[in-house]
Design an enzyme around this catalytic site. Sequence first.
Site, PDB file in Angstrom:
ATOM      1  N   GLY A   1      -2.112  -1.412  -0.914  1.00  0.00           N
ATOM      2  CA  GLY A   1      -1.497  -1.254  -2.216  1.00  0.00           C
ATOM      3  C   GLY A   1      -2.540  -1.132  -3.306  1.00  0.00           C
ATOM      4  O   GLY A   1      -3.746  -1.070  -3.048  1.00  0.00           O
ATOM      5  N   HIS A   2      -2.062  -1.102  -4.548  1.00  0.00           N
ATOM      6  CA  HIS A   2      -2.957  -0.994  -5.698  1.00  0.00           C
ATOM      7  C   HIS A   2      -2.738  -2.207  -6.579  1.00  0.00           C
ATOM      8  O   HIS A   2      -1.593  -2.535  -6.898  1.00  0.00           O
ATOM      9  CB  HIS A   2      -2.678   0.291  -6.488  1.00  0.00           C
ATOM     10  N   PRO A   3      -3.813  -2.875  -6.999  1.00  0.00           N
ATOM     11  CA  PRO A   3      -3.623  -4.108  -7.765  1.00  0.00           C
ATOM     12  C   PRO A   3      -3.027  -3.914  -9.144  1.00  0.00           C
ATOM     13  O   PRO A   3      -2.482  -4.856  -9.723  1.00  0.00           O
ATOM     14  CB  PRO A   3      -5.046  -4.677  -7.864  1.00  0.00           C
TER      15      PRO A   3
END
Length: 387
Positions: free
Chosen positions: A220-222
């Site tokens: 995922g992307h933070p």
Amino acid sequence: MTVVSFEHAVALPFATRHLAEFGARVIKVERPGTGDFARSYDEAVRGVLSAHFSWLNRSKESFAVDIKVPSGRAALEKLVAGADVVAQNLAPGAAARLGLDAESLVARYPRLVAVDLSGYGLGGPYTGRRAYDMLIQAESGLVSVTGTPEHMAKAGFAAADVASGTYAAQAILAALLRRERTGEGAALSLTMLDAITEWNGYAVQFAEHTGRAPARAGVGHPSIAPYEAFTTGDGDSVLIGVQNDREWARLARGLLGRPELAEDPEFATNRARVRNRGRTDAIVADVVGRLPTTEVTAGLDAAGIAYGRVNEMADVLVHPQLAARERWIEVDSPAGPVRQLRPVVEFPDTPPRIEPVPALGEHTEKILTELGHDAAALAQLRADGAI
């Protein structure tokens, strides 16, 4: 252009391979008998050659000479004197002891472009440390922000090596352009730590201004949601990346069939979706998990949403886009013909230089003959143990 490279492992060989493909003559100086230690990292290529060496060393010439033997050093000096570029990534201090560091070389040959590539550079408490890719990934903070919330991880490739090799190639090209305009050579120095810390610049800036590191988020992307891998009804994994609120609205109205989510203050903005990441991802996962992959990808295409299948390496070898664009070539090597990728950048009117992966010392006598060594001189070098 002639490039003489005292190189091993990944970082500098990555740089010089690209110079070779642009047309430079790259002469790889190796230790007789053993050569670049990357030759024996593994025997993945038909039980003969390491995958690293096969990847990084096509289109080069191997010059195997013991430069600690006086006659070998004399031959090497002739080679260096005629070079346009000399680069090295030897162990800390080794090049300076041999007079092969960038400053010493340019002092002798003012038109030369010389490059020192090291782990940490000169000055500071880490000057003498040995440096390998995974260690630099750790020191730079990259490992701390890579992986899942529970477990940190290194990048799945030699990120610090590739980053510094990329900058080395850029620096050499820029220095050659400068020399064409001014006639002056250049002594350049760059480090793996600087390169990968720059590549990790988002995390550096985030920490600088918030006082905390970006959260590890797996695939995922933070800072963006939804930006995650979701499992389809067929069991495939599809990574969906929604970059802005307009895309979220299209996804909600289209594939998700939930138009109200485009206006719901809990989900309408990226900040809200990140704050409610678990609920956001659950909504998408529920829909994607009930549909076959073809319907998921068709729905994403219709909504103009970016996505990618999470491929295994076996899938990459038969990737339809790489095949359609004819990105694969066959290159000869000591292990026989091997399939490799074409150069990333090619000039439309000039084919790239693509030549075999060299055997250890394959070009030594050829190069020595070019430097003026006759049969008697070659015999003396052999008697000296230089070759």
